[in-house]
Design an enzyme around this catalytic site. Structure first.
Site, short mmCIF file in Angstrom:
data_model
loop_
_atom_site.label_atom_id
_atom_site.label_comp_id
_atom_site.label_asym_id
_atom_site.label_seq_id
_atom_site.Cartn_x
_atom_site.Cartn_y
_atom_site.Cartn_z
N HIS A 200 -9.92 4.27 -1.04
CA HIS A 200 -10.12 3.04 0.19
C HIS A 200 -10.26 3.74 0.78
O HIS A 200 -10.05 4.91 1.73
CB HIS A 200 -8.34 2.75 -0.55
CG HIS A 200 -7.33 3.94 0.58
ND1 HIS A 200 -6.98 3.17 1.45
CD2 HIS A 200 -6.29 4.77 0.21
CE1 HIS A 200 -6.55 3.41 2.22
NE2 HIS A 200 -6.09 4.88 1.33
N CYS A 201 -10.32 2.23 1.88
CA CYS A 201 -10.16 2.42 2.99
C CYS A 201 -9.33 0.71 3.64
O CYS A 201 -7.74 1.26 3.56
CB CYS A 201 -11.47 2.26 3.71
SG CYS A 201 -12.52 1.00 2.51
#
Length: 216
Positions: A170-171
């Site tokens: 994820h970011c």
């Protein structure tokens, strides 16, 4: 986008499931890999990212045109089942509680540590490890290339001990994390890599989800 809308868009582009698709970015590889995730979502088997993007093409004096192609609309099929690699906040929270996955946060280190934030809360998901998405890229002036496969393999092996281990990347909004998933899945052969597209934007906005700050 939902798979049916993606299929409609690819139909307007004249694509069929048997086409070889080459994705050409500007100066950011994750622009191409985000589109690649759309292809993965539809089960498109043969696609690639052109290393160095359009800037490398121009630097090598490859042919250019201003003419727009004539496209014949197709009917790109909608897959029968879910894509299988997208996860939501509930899935990530369960993985944290059960310690059943490596949560890979690819944001810059200052965001991972909670020193900077552009979201509702600073910090990171408990137990997450960090490898900024920029670590996958080698810069040559204005050009950006993917680092050698052996170098990438060694770096990710230090974070994910087993190739078959469950990984959730994820970011902030899924954009940069698409690059990490591409590297892990399509370059290094990891077989169980999920993509949390809600990312830190969703996680930080929900007060019911746990957050930690500071050094791991």
């Amino acid at each position: 986008l939902p798979a049916d809308l993606l299929a409609r868009q690819f139909s307007l582009l004249g694509l069929t499931p048997g086409d070889v698709v080459v994705l050409v970015c500007g100066d950011k590889m994750h622009d191409a890999t985000l589109v690649g995730l759309a292809l993965d979502r539809l089960g498109h088997r043969t696609w690639a990212v052109m290393d160095g993007g359009f800037a490398a093409w121009k630097k090598e004096n490859r042919p250019l045109t201003r003419e727009l192609p004539i496209v014949a609309e197709t009917r790109y099929p909608v897959p029968a089942g879910p894509d299988g690699f997208m996860v939501g906040a509930a899935d990530v929270l369960r993985a944290v509680q059960e310690r059943s996955a490596v949560i890979l946060d690819v944001r810059p280190i200052e965001y991972f540590l909670g020193q900077r934030s552009e979201e509702a809360r600073p910090g990171r998901i408990p137990g997450a490890v960090n490898r900024p998405y920029t670590s996958d890229i080698h810069k040559d002036g204005e050009l950006q290339y993917v680092k050698p496969r052996a170098e990438l393999a060694a770096a990710y092996a230090a974070l994910v001990p087993q190739n078959g281990a469950r990984v959730i990347v994820h970011c902030r909004t899924g954009h940069q994390a698409s690059q990490a998933r591409f590297v892990l899945t399509h370059l290094l052969g990891y077989t169980d890599v999920a993509w949390y597209d809600g990312g830190w934007t969703e996680w930080a906005a929900r007060s019911d989800l746990p957050v930690v700050m500071g050094p791991p």
